[in-house]
Design a protein around this motif. Structure first.
Motif, PDB file in Angstrom:
ATOM      1  N   THR A  95       0.747  -1.209  -0.048  1.00  0.00           N
ATOM      2  CA  THR A  95      -0.061   0.093  -0.039  1.00  0.00           C
ATOM      3  C   THR A  95       0.845   1.398   0.059  1.00  0.00           C
ATOM      4  N   PHE A 143      -1.914  -1.119  -4.474  1.00  0.00           N
ATOM      5  CA  PHE A 143      -2.922  -1.014  -3.609  1.00  0.00           C
ATOM      6  C   PHE A 143      -2.571   0.035  -2.891  1.00  0.00           C
ATOM      7  N   HIS A 144      -1.984   1.217  -3.192  1.00  0.00           N
ATOM      8  CA  HIS A 144      -1.836   2.499  -2.542  1.00  0.00           C
ATOM      9  C   HIS A 144      -3.353   2.982  -2.406  1.00  0.00           C
ATOM     10  N   THR A 145      -3.647   3.775  -1.179  1.00  0.00           N
ATOM     11  CA  THR A 145      -5.027   4.490  -1.037  1.00  0.00           C
ATOM     12  C   THR A 145      -4.711   5.799  -1.063  1.00  0.00           C
ATOM     13  N   PHE A 173      -8.862   3.175  -3.248  1.00  0.00           N
ATOM     14  CA  PHE A 173      -7.554   2.755  -3.957  1.00  0.00           C
ATOM     15  C   PHE A 173      -7.364   3.809  -4.898  1.00  0.00           C
ATOM     16  N   PRO A 188      -6.917  -2.985   2.960  1.00  0.00           N
ATOM     17  CA  PRO A 188      -6.518  -1.878   3.688  1.00  0.00           C
ATOM     18  C   PRO A 188      -7.865  -0.873   3.735  1.00  0.00           C
TER      19      PRO A 188
END
Length: 572
Positions: free
Chosen positions: A17, A23-25, A38, A391
């Motif tokens: 993330t 899958f970074h938010t 996302f 996440p």
């Protein structure tokens, strides 16, 4: 204290993330509240299908009897359905298009086609009676309904205004011929044109959920919510894959799952069906559940993942012919939709030593995301449904006023995420009551979080029976009992069951001077009014001459009745 597995999974998720990772938010605002979403995700289901079906176009996707299709072939078929829905039936963006059919390749293609045409995919419960189906159609105001022969027959003579379009479970161009129109040019096709018109705020799906008020409610979601729910599962799968690789396991084989749960349920729709596009997973369908056939298919197709209500994996684990089949490829035996008895966990691990039992917790209203309990952690805490799924998911235990409870205290389980549904169709009061001011969805389940943030469900506030993953409203069944002129009063409640988790039961008292009806007679009456899975078996129907016990509020004391008849059945 966090387990070694928890620590490893947390470290993997932190890496996945980070900025620039898949899958970074970033924060997005829903209902005035910021929550993670996302950063890079398809904006709609139509974009999701287009991207992943092209990425995996030559990979096997669907096995339905003798029919086998790749992702590319499935997408091409769905393009023709989208074309037909618009050019033949006048479907416009936001129109509710129902599917009333059993599981099949054509059910999946129809789902895709509706979304790609800009319609709202409306998943009617294939187990419903004709009147229940008609109610669902009226509630969602469906423009058309794609129905197979079985469901269409049930709808004969019912009241609804939708146009009924027949589909069959044969080869797609034949079975879906009534909604099939191959586009002359792909670039200008309905599906391609709609990619420029659909956005994350547009209406995506309606699924039905039984509530404590009786009749089903239509839970609607926008594209952002459904895609977020799917991608949260994809993140969990990616995390598990990295973990297995770090342990030296070979994960090069194509993932494969058996489809043994209804696709119109959120468990079948989101984590099983929709997630498969992103992880290039093959889906093997079976028309109806059969433990022996499930074992055969899992051996023949090298199924790596199984999900079903708890009774399914338990039935395979204890099947007398289990040893004849090689299920070593299957590493995960997941369950959801009903409580899993603790003894099932041990039985499954003993029967399939190369795999692990898993447990998930999510709801129709959360697009199936919630909690998960994995592998060694599940064996260590088999009574828990796990930790909030990262996440996106935030779990809170709240009191009736929305205040957070102390760790270990029992309160209402509440879930907040961008994947949550947006409301109940044409039911503003129920929508308002479903959410706290800060956008937590009230699940109606009572539970607590332990010192490791593991969720334990202890009871339900809502008057619901969960029979093998099917929600049964006690009030709805009671209404059906009261429809009989001879009944003076009744109570419907759930009894524990080793196979189904729970089964419905009822006790009733006849009006004075009426003594002609017995348990068999009431069961026959109920079968003519509501779906069979909601009707108690004859041995779970009791007749009494006494007034049913009351609480101080003069409501029937359902809790004492449940306890009394649970003990009676256990001692029989």
């Amino acid at each position: 204290m966090p387990t070694q597995l928890d620590t490893a999974l947390e470290a993997i998720m932190v890496e996945m993330t980070k900025e620039g990772q898949p899958f970074h938010t970033t924060p997005t605002t829903i209902g005035g509240v910021e929550m993670p979403a996302f950063t890079v995700a398809p904006p709609t289901l139509a974009h999701y299908f287009a991207h992943f079906c092209n990425e995996h176009k030559d990979v096997p996707f669907i096995v339905d009897g003798d029919l086998r299709m790749t992702f590319g072939e499935t997408y091409a078929a769905a393009m023709s359905v989208a074309e037909g829905l618009v050019t033949k039936h006048g479907v416009e963006k936001g129109d509710r298009v129902g599917i009333a059919a059993r599981n099949s390749a054509n059910w999946m293609i129809a789902y895709m086609g509706i979304a790609m045409a800009g319609g709202c995919v409306t998943l009617l419960n294939g187990f419903w009676s004709g009147d229940e189906l008609a109610y669902g159609i009226r509630l969602a105001e469906c423009k058309i309904v794609l129905a197979d022969a079985g469901r269409a027959k049930r709808l004969e003579g019912t009241e609804h205004s939708a146009k009924l379009v027949m589909i069959e479970h044969s080869a797609p161009h034949e079975g879906l011929s009534n909604v099939w129109a191959a586009p002359a040019d792909q670039a200008s096709s309905v599906a391609m044109t709609m990619l420029g018109q659909l956005g994350p705020d547009d209406l995506s799906t309606i699924l039905y959920t039984s509530g404590s008020t009786g009749q089903s409610k239509g839970a609607y979601s926008d594209h952002r919510g459904v895609v977020a729910g799917v991608m949260n599962y994809v993140a969990q799968s990616a995390m598990a894959k990295v973990l297995l690789e770090s342990q030296g396991q070979d994960v090069s084989a194509q993932p494969c799952a058996l489809v043994a749960v209804p696709l119109f349920h959120v468990t079948g729709e989101v984590p099983l069906f929709l997630q498969s596009y992103a992880i290039a997973r093959k889906l093997v369908l079976m028309p109806k559940w059969d433990g022996l056939e499930a074992l055969r298919l899992m051996d023949a197709e090298k199924v790596t993942y199984f999900v079903g209500v708890p009774l399914m994996s338990y039935e395979m684990a204890t099947h007398p012919e289990r040893a004849k089949f090689d299920l070593s490829a299957c590493k995960s035996f997941a369950a959801g939709g009903a409580p899993r008895p603790l003894e099932h966990v041990t039985k499954i691990k003993e029967a399939f030593p190369g795999g692990f039992p898993l447990l998930g917790y999510g709801l129709t209203e959360t697009n199936a995301v919630g909690c998960g309990n994995f592998n060694e952690n599940y064996l260590a805490k088999p009574g828990s449904t796990g930790k909030g799924s990262k996440p996106l998911v935030e779990i809170a235990i709240l009191d009736d006023d929305g205040n957070h409870m102390a760790q270990g205290d029992v309160g209402e389980v509440c879930i907040r995420s961008v994947a949550n549904f947006r409301g109940y169709w044409n039911n503003e009061d129920a929508t308002r009551d479903a959410f706290t001011d800060d956008q937590f969805f009230r699940t109606g389940d009572l539970g607590y979080l332990d010192e490791d943030e593991y969720l334990y469900i202890v009871d339900r506030k809502k008057d619901i029976i969960i029979r093998g993953g099917e929600n049964i409203s006690c009030i709805e069944v009671e209404d059906a009992v009261y429809a009989h002129d001879d009944v003076a009063e009744c109570s419907v409640f759930g009894l524990p069951d080793d196979r189904m988790g729970e089964v419905p039961a009822t006790i009733f008292r006849l009006k004075e001077g009426r003594d002609a009806m017995d348990a068999a007679g009431l069961r026959e009456f109920l079968l003519s009014r509501i779906a069979p899975f909601k009707v108690p078996l004859e041995q779970h129907i009791w007749v009494t001459d006494e007034v049913l016990p009351r609480l101080g509020t003069q409501k029937i004391d359902k809790k004492s009745l449940r306890a009394k008849y649970t003990e009676l059945v256990a001692s029989a």
